[in-house]
Design a protein around this motif. Structure first.
Motif, short mmCIF file in Angstrom:
data_model
loop_
_atom_site.label_atom_id
_atom_site.label_comp_id
_atom_site.label_asym_id
_atom_site.label_seq_id
_atom_site.Cartn_x
_atom_site.Cartn_y
_atom_site.Cartn_z
N GLN A 5 26.26 31.60 43.28
CA GLN A 5 26.35 32.64 41.77
C GLN A 5 27.15 34.02 42.94
OE1 GLN A 5 24.65 32.71 39.26
NE2 GLN A 5 24.26 30.92 39.65
N LYS A 6 27.55 34.61 44.02
CA LYS A 6 28.02 35.28 44.67
C LYS A 6 29.62 35.58 43.59
CE LYS A 6 29.33 37.47 48.04
NZ LYS A 6 29.95 37.77 49.98
N ALA A 7 29.91 33.72 44.27
CA ALA A 7 31.26 32.87 43.26
C ALA A 7 31.89 32.99 42.05
CB ALA A 7 32.08 31.34 44.21
N LYS A 8 30.66 33.16 41.12
CA LYS A 8 30.36 32.60 39.46
C LYS A 8 30.86 34.83 39.60
CE LYS A 8 27.65 29.30 38.45
NZ LYS A 8 26.44 28.89 37.54
N ALA A 9 29.89 35.80 40.50
CA ALA A 9 30.82 36.59 39.68
C ALA A 9 31.49 37.38 40.20
CB ALA A 9 29.04 37.69 40.58
N LYS A 10 32.06 37.31 41.32
CA LYS A 10 33.09 37.47 41.33
C LYS A 10 34.22 36.83 40.58
CE LYS A 10 32.11 40.37 45.24
NZ LYS A 10 32.81 41.54 44.85
N VAL A 11 34.65 35.95 40.80
CA VAL A 11 35.15 34.44 38.71
C VAL A 11 35.13 35.59 37.66
CG1 VAL A 11 35.83 32.73 37.92
CG2 VAL A 11 35.90 32.85 40.36
N GLU A 12 33.99 36.31 37.22
CA GLU A 12 33.75 36.87 36.03
C GLU A 12 34.71 38.08 36.26
OE1 GLU A 12 29.20 36.92 35.73
OE2 GLU A 12 29.47 35.29 34.34
N GLN A 13 34.28 38.85 37.27
CA GLN A 13 34.60 40.39 37.64
C GLN A 13 36.38 39.96 37.15
OE1 GLN A 13 32.96 41.66 41.04
NE2 GLN A 13 31.22 41.58 40.00
N ALA A 14 36.89 38.93 38.07
CA ALA A 14 38.49 39.33 38.22
C ALA A 14 39.11 38.55 37.06
CB ALA A 14 38.86 37.85 38.54
N LYS A 15 37.76 37.64 36.21
CA LYS A 15 38.53 37.35 34.74
C LYS A 15 38.81 38.10 33.85
CE LYS A 15 37.26 33.43 31.81
NZ LYS A 15 36.07 32.95 31.15
N GLY A 16 37.69 39.26 34.11
CA GLY A 16 37.55 40.56 32.77
C GLY A 16 38.60 41.07 33.76
N LYS A 17 39.06 41.44 34.51
CA LYS A 17 40.39 42.80 34.75
C LYS A 17 41.35 41.99 34.08
CE LYS A 17 39.30 45.01 37.89
NZ LYS A 17 39.09 45.80 39.62
N ALA A 18 41.65 40.97 34.90
CA ALA A 18 43.01 40.22 34.75
C ALA A 18 42.62 40.36 32.81
CB ALA A 18 43.37 38.43 34.70
N GLN A 19 41.73 39.66 31.87
CA GLN A 19 42.06 40.02 30.91
C GLN A 19 42.18 41.58 29.89
OE1 GLN A 19 38.32 38.26 29.12
NE2 GLN A 19 39.72 37.61 26.84
N GLU A 20 41.48 42.19 30.54
CA GLU A 20 41.43 43.79 30.49
C GLU A 20 43.13 44.39 30.42
OE1 GLU A 20 40.10 47.79 30.92
OE2 GLU A 20 38.85 46.54 32.26
N ALA A 21 43.41 44.06 31.61
CA ALA A 21 45.10 44.19 31.88
C ALA A 21 45.57 43.77 30.71
CB ALA A 21 45.15 43.97 32.78
N VAL A 22 45.68 42.49 30.45
CA VAL A 22 46.34 41.77 29.48
C VAL A 22 46.25 42.27 27.93
CG1 VAL A 22 46.90 39.99 28.24
CG2 VAL A 22 46.42 39.39 31.05
N GLY A 23 45.26 42.64 27.56
CA GLY A 23 44.98 43.43 26.31
C GLY A 23 45.40 44.69 26.07
N ARG A 24 45.31 45.24 27.12
CA ARG A 24 45.70 46.70 27.63
C ARG A 24 47.58 47.14 27.02
NH1 ARG A 24 43.00 51.11 31.17
NH2 ARG A 24 40.53 50.43 30.51
N THR A 25 48.49 45.62 27.69
CA THR A 25 49.23 45.67 27.93
C THR A 25 50.11 44.77 26.48
OG1 THR A 25 50.01 44.64 29.81
CG2 THR A 25 51.55 44.01 29.10
N VAL A 26 49.37 44.51 25.98
CA VAL A 26 49.88 43.68 24.60
C VAL A 26 49.16 44.87 23.62
CG1 VAL A 26 50.19 41.69 25.18
CG2 VAL A 26 48.34 42.00 24.29
#
Length: 57
Positions: A5-26
């Motif tokens: 569960q800890k790993a899932k939480a970290k993956v979700e956070q990282a994925k979200g951060k990347a998606q947010e950054a891409v969204g801002r960039t484009v």
């Protein structure tokens, strides 16, 4: 906290951060919002698991 569960939480956070950054960039506000939501989901999962750990003691 359960390792899986800890790993899932970290993956979700990282994925979200990347998606947010891409969204801002484009300039895609919808993608940015989805990224923030994904991060929030990861934070909620992490908080839930931490709460479980403290109540099990």
């Amino acid at each position: 906290m359960s390792g899986e569960q800890k790993a899932k939480a970290k993956v979700e956070q990282a994925k979200g951060k990347a998606q947010e950054a891409v969204g801002r960039t484009v300039g895609n506000e919808r993608m940015t919002a989805k990224g923030r939501a994904e991060q929030a989901k990861g934070h909620a999962r992490e908080a839930k698991e931490k709460m479980k750990d403290t109540t099990e003691d």
